[in-house]
Design an enzyme around this catalytic site. Structure first.
Site, PDB file in Angstrom:
ATOM      1  N   LYS A 206     -15.091   0.513   9.090  1.00 57.53           N
ATOM      2  CA  LYS A 206     -16.420   0.487   9.702  1.00 57.53           C
ATOM      3  C   LYS A 206     -16.298   0.548  11.229  1.00 57.53           C
ATOM      4  CE  LYS A 206     -20.574  -2.330   9.998  1.00 57.53           C
ATOM      5  NZ  LYS A 206     -21.254  -3.555   9.597  1.00 57.53           N
ATOM      6  N   GLU A 212      -4.658  -3.251  11.300  1.00 58.06           N
ATOM      7  CA  GLU A 212      -3.884  -2.825  10.129  1.00 58.06           C
ATOM      8  C   GLU A 212      -4.175  -1.360   9.797  1.00 58.06           C
ATOM      9  OE1 GLU A 212      -5.733  -5.548  10.402  1.00 58.06           O
ATOM     10  OE2 GLU A 212      -4.897  -7.232   9.254  1.00 58.06           O
ATOM     11  N   GLY A 267     -19.389  -4.839   5.826  1.00 59.43           N
ATOM     12  CA  GLY A 267     -18.145  -4.310   5.255  1.00 59.43           C
ATOM     13  C   GLY A 267     -17.983  -4.645   3.782  1.00 59.43           C
ATOM     14  N   ARG A 268     -18.219  -5.913   3.416  1.00 58.21           N
ATOM     15  CA  ARG A 268     -17.976  -6.322   2.028  1.00 58.21           C
ATOM     16  C   ARG A 268     -19.110  -5.919   1.083  1.00 58.21           C
ATOM     17  NH1 ARG A 268     -18.263 -10.307   5.624  1.00 58.21           N
ATOM     18  NH2 ARG A 268     -20.017 -11.763   5.572  1.00 58.21           N
ATOM     19  N   GLU A 353     -15.886 -14.843   2.321  1.00 57.07           N
ATOM     20  CA  GLU A 353     -16.172 -14.370   3.686  1.00 57.07           C
ATOM     21  C   GLU A 353     -17.676 -14.509   3.975  1.00 57.07           C
ATOM     22  OE1 GLU A 353     -15.532 -10.143   5.387  1.00 57.07           O
ATOM     23  OE2 GLU A 353     -13.629 -11.112   5.795  1.00 57.07           O
ATOM     24  N   HIS A 384      -1.593 -17.605 -19.923  1.00 58.73           N
ATOM     25  CA  HIS A 384      -0.176 -17.979 -19.983  1.00 58.73           C
ATOM     26  C   HIS A 384       0.361 -18.390 -18.627  1.00 58.73           C
ATOM     27  CE1 HIS A 384       0.089 -16.656 -24.176  1.00 58.73           C
ATOM     28  NE2 HIS A 384      -0.827 -15.777 -23.797  1.00 58.73           N
ATOM     29  N   LYS A 512      -7.012 -13.000  14.649  1.00 62.13           N
ATOM     30  CA  LYS A 512      -6.793 -11.642  15.165  1.00 62.13           C
ATOM     31  C   LYS A 512      -6.463 -11.703  16.652  1.00 62.13           C
ATOM     32  CE  LYS A 512     -10.165  -9.131  12.296  1.00 62.13           C
ATOM     33  NZ  LYS A 512     -11.430  -8.402  12.331  1.00 62.13           N
TER      34      LYS A 512
HETATM   35  O1  F6P Z   1     -11.340  -9.064   9.182  1.00 60.64           O
HETATM   36  C1  F6P Z   1     -12.404  -9.051   8.311  1.00 60.64           C
HETATM   37  C2  F6P Z   1     -13.121  -7.730   8.327  1.00 60.64           C
HETATM   38  O2  F6P Z   1     -13.892  -7.604   9.470  1.00 60.64           O
HETATM   39  C3  F6P Z   1     -13.967  -7.585   7.082  1.00 60.64           C
HETATM   40  O3  F6P Z   1     -15.192  -8.175   7.188  1.00 60.64           O
HETATM   41  C4  F6P Z   1     -13.989  -6.121   6.895  1.00 60.64           C
HETATM   42  O4  F6P Z   1     -14.356  -5.786   5.589  1.00 60.64           O
HETATM   43  C5  F6P Z   1     -12.575  -5.756   7.236  1.00 60.64           C
HETATM   44  O5  F6P Z   1     -12.219  -6.633   8.267  1.00 60.64           O
HETATM   45  C6  F6P Z   1     -12.323  -4.333   7.635  1.00 60.64           C
HETATM   46  O6  F6P Z   1     -13.058  -3.958   8.761  1.00 60.64           O
HETATM   47  P1  F6P Z   1     -13.209  -2.443   9.145  1.00 60.64           P
HETATM   48  O7  F6P Z   1     -13.902  -1.739   8.032  1.00 60.64           O
HETATM   49  O8  F6P Z   1     -14.025  -2.424  10.410  1.00 60.64           O
HETATM   50  O9  F6P Z   1     -11.842  -1.866   9.375  1.00 60.64           O
END
Ligand code: F6P
Length: 546
Positions: A206, A212, A267-268, A353, A384, A512
């Site tokens: 987003k 990452e 995002g979620r 979250e 199990h 972060k």
């Molecule tokens: O670190 C949490 C977060 O901001 C989530 O809320 C989100 O889904 C995820 O990182 C990824 O964010 P982006 O889509 O901006 O890379």
């Protein structure tokens, strides 16, 4: 809208009083007394059945919980959610993931956003058609065989869940992979067997700033260059899904390959947007639209059904009942369906979250509990590993059992065995095994008295452990859409009761920031001393051992 602490509401007080009685409820007895209990405490919505009869509730409990929802003005909040009010106040944003699957006009600041949504869906459709037909190719003019979606959190968990859950609908020409972790092992092991000439990357973010995702996207681009030897290959092999088109263009992705979404999609909650592109590529656009239709079915139900017959409301209120009145801190999600293996991980982000918050909307500290820990795994594997604790441990842990009446897979005996276990576990949790029953069982097994005595306490199951059963007719795009939307709305219901903003996530920021501060310190061999003794010690140990 003025809010006040839920704990001061008359319904909360009444629930506290009622809990003293409910603490003595015995589920076995409740079922024995009322053979109509299942009919009273179950609900159907489309192809979903919700059975909440194995809960420590009576009609009085549910009436009081509905009173609480009314006193928290839940129906007004539902109208505000669907109406595009800026209920995500800390980010000054509307929350309109429901508009992504709406079949009617939705206005935001006077603008019809469903038209924008439709345009994006149409662009996704054209792209899917091109890739699936083999018209869109890589730099060497070969059709794509592998799709690698690079994203994390909400930009990965939903699509990964849906791609796996809907595998029976997937086109056979693609393998879809998800890379999220900044651990290089994730990207390296994913790419190792792949051919750059036939690999399509989706960079899903987003913000297009997530560490990452950008690290993985850059490494993937390098991997492609090494084979293509031409910067222009990026344009053919990379598409972006983002609300930050400028950053995606800077990365080298052409405007025609950028699928946008909007700040009013969290995002979620973004599976329904272009973030669902890997799903659409896998199952085709028509099926993707069925997924949206399923979520829309649940939206319709949630926004119109009376509180007492409203699935997300009931699910949400039951959670409140246990967290706030029984002190439950942990909730298990147990899909009895291997295809829903990723549901617990998806719901962890969705619930924790969203509602893992310690201050109210107005910033005041809360003096009551909010979201429990969500965890789980697919049955029967889970039986199990951790079910021992569910049955005989000391904590009260609530659980959702999700099963499907029909399987896509032809090993019919397996499905019957799976469902036998699905039914047996909630029955066992509810009934338990009394001392008398355990003793009789051991006698029937031929155990001698001197063995039975010492073994007996170990063989008793206390029972009376509540669970919810959700049954899906068959795992199809439409039913999956409804199931996921059910949980989205459950989370919203709970946020309204708890008076928290479910749509921000400031709690992920501190770690972060500290990682960004530490990163340059790791690039030299000089020992660090700028942190606390533990952090210094760990960093220096790492440097000494590289
Ligand atoms: O670190 C949490 C977060 O901001 C989530 O809320 C989100 O889904 C995820 O990182 C990824 O964010 P982006 O889509 O901006 O890379």
């Amino acid at each position: 809208m003025m809010t006040s602490a839920p704990t001061r509401l008359p319904a909360w007080q009444a629930l506290s009083d009622h809990q003293r009685v409910a603490a003595g409820f015995n589920l076995r007895e409740l079922f024995e007394k009322d053979p109509g209990r299942f009919d009273k405490f179950s609900l159907r919505c489309g192809d979903l059945l919700l059975d909440y009869s194995k809960h420590l509730v009576t009609a009085d409990t549910l009436r009081l919980l509905a009173d609480l929802a009314r006193q928290r003005k839940l129906q007004d909040w539902i109208a505000r959610l669907f109406g595009g009010d800026k209920i995500n106040a800390t980010e000054n944003r509307a929350v309109l993931h429901t508009a992504l699957r709406a079949d009617r006009e939705v206005l935001l600041d006077g603008h019809n956003i469903t038209a924008d949504v439709e345009q994006t869906l149409a662009a996704m459709g054209r792209f899917c058609e091109g890739a699936r037909s083999g018209k869109l190719t890589g730099f060497s003019r070969h059709a794509f065989t592998d799709i690698v979606s690079i994203g994390i959190g909400g930009s990965s968990l939903g699509p990964a869940l849906a791609v796996e859950a809907l595998a029976p609908y997937a086109a056979s020409q693609f393998r879809v992979h998800f890379v999220s972790n900044v651990d290089g092992a994730h990207l390296a092991t994913t790419l190792a067997p792949l051919n750059p000439e036939t690999t399509l990357f989706i960079v899903a973010s987003k913000t297009f700033t997530t560490l990452e995702t950008l690290a993985n996207a850059h490494a993937a681009r390098d991997w492609l260059f090494a084979k293509a030897g031409d910067v222009k290959a990026t344009a053919r092999h990379f598409v972006a899904v983002t609300a930050n088109a400028a950053a995606a263009r800077d990365f080298g992705i052409g405007p025609e390959s950028i699928f946008g979404f909007w700040d009013w999609v969290g995002g979620r909650f973004s599976l329904w947007s272009a973030i669902g592109l890997p799903v659409a590529l896998a199952i085709g656009m028509d099926r993707f639209r069925e997924l949206l239709a399923g979520a829309r079915d649940m939206d319709e139900h949630f926004s119109t059904a009376p509180l007492e017959r409203n699935m997300p409301v009931i699910l949400g209120l039951l959670g409140i009942w246990y967290v706030n009145f029984f002190g439950v801190t942990s909730h298990a999600v147990l899909p009895y369906d291997q295809s829903l293996r990723l549901l617990p991980a998806y719901l962890q982000q969705l619930e924790m979250e969203s509602n893992g918050k310690r201050v109210a909307r107005d910033g005041s500290a809360l003096d009551y509990a909010t979201a429990p820990v969500i965890w789980g795994a697919a049955g029967t594997d889970a039986q199990h590993s951790f079910f021992q604790l569910l049955h005989q441990g000391t904590q009260l842990i609530t659980a959702d059992f999700i099963g499907c009446c029909n399987s896509h897979y032809t090993l019919n005996e397996h499905h019957i065995m799976l469902l036998a276990n699905y039914f047996a576990q909630t029955e066992a949790l509810m009934r338990g095994l009394t001392a008398g029953e355990a003793e009789a069982m051991m006698r029937a097994q031929g155990l001698a008295d001197d063995r039975i005595g010492p073994l007996l306490p170990h063989r008793i199951f206390p029972g009376n452990r509540p669970s919810t059963s959700i049954m899906v007719r068959k795992l199809e795009p439409r039913t999956l859409g409804a199931l996921i939307a059910l949980y989205e709305h459950k989370v919203f219901v709970q946020s309204v009761i708890w008076d928290v903003n479910a749509f921000d996530q400031w709690g992920v920021e501190l770690g972060k920031q500290l990682a960004n501060r530490i990163l340059p310190e790791l690039t030299t061999s000089a020992p660090v001393s700028s942190h606390d003794a533990s952090t210094n010690g760990l960093i220096n140990h790492f440097k000494e051992n590289r």
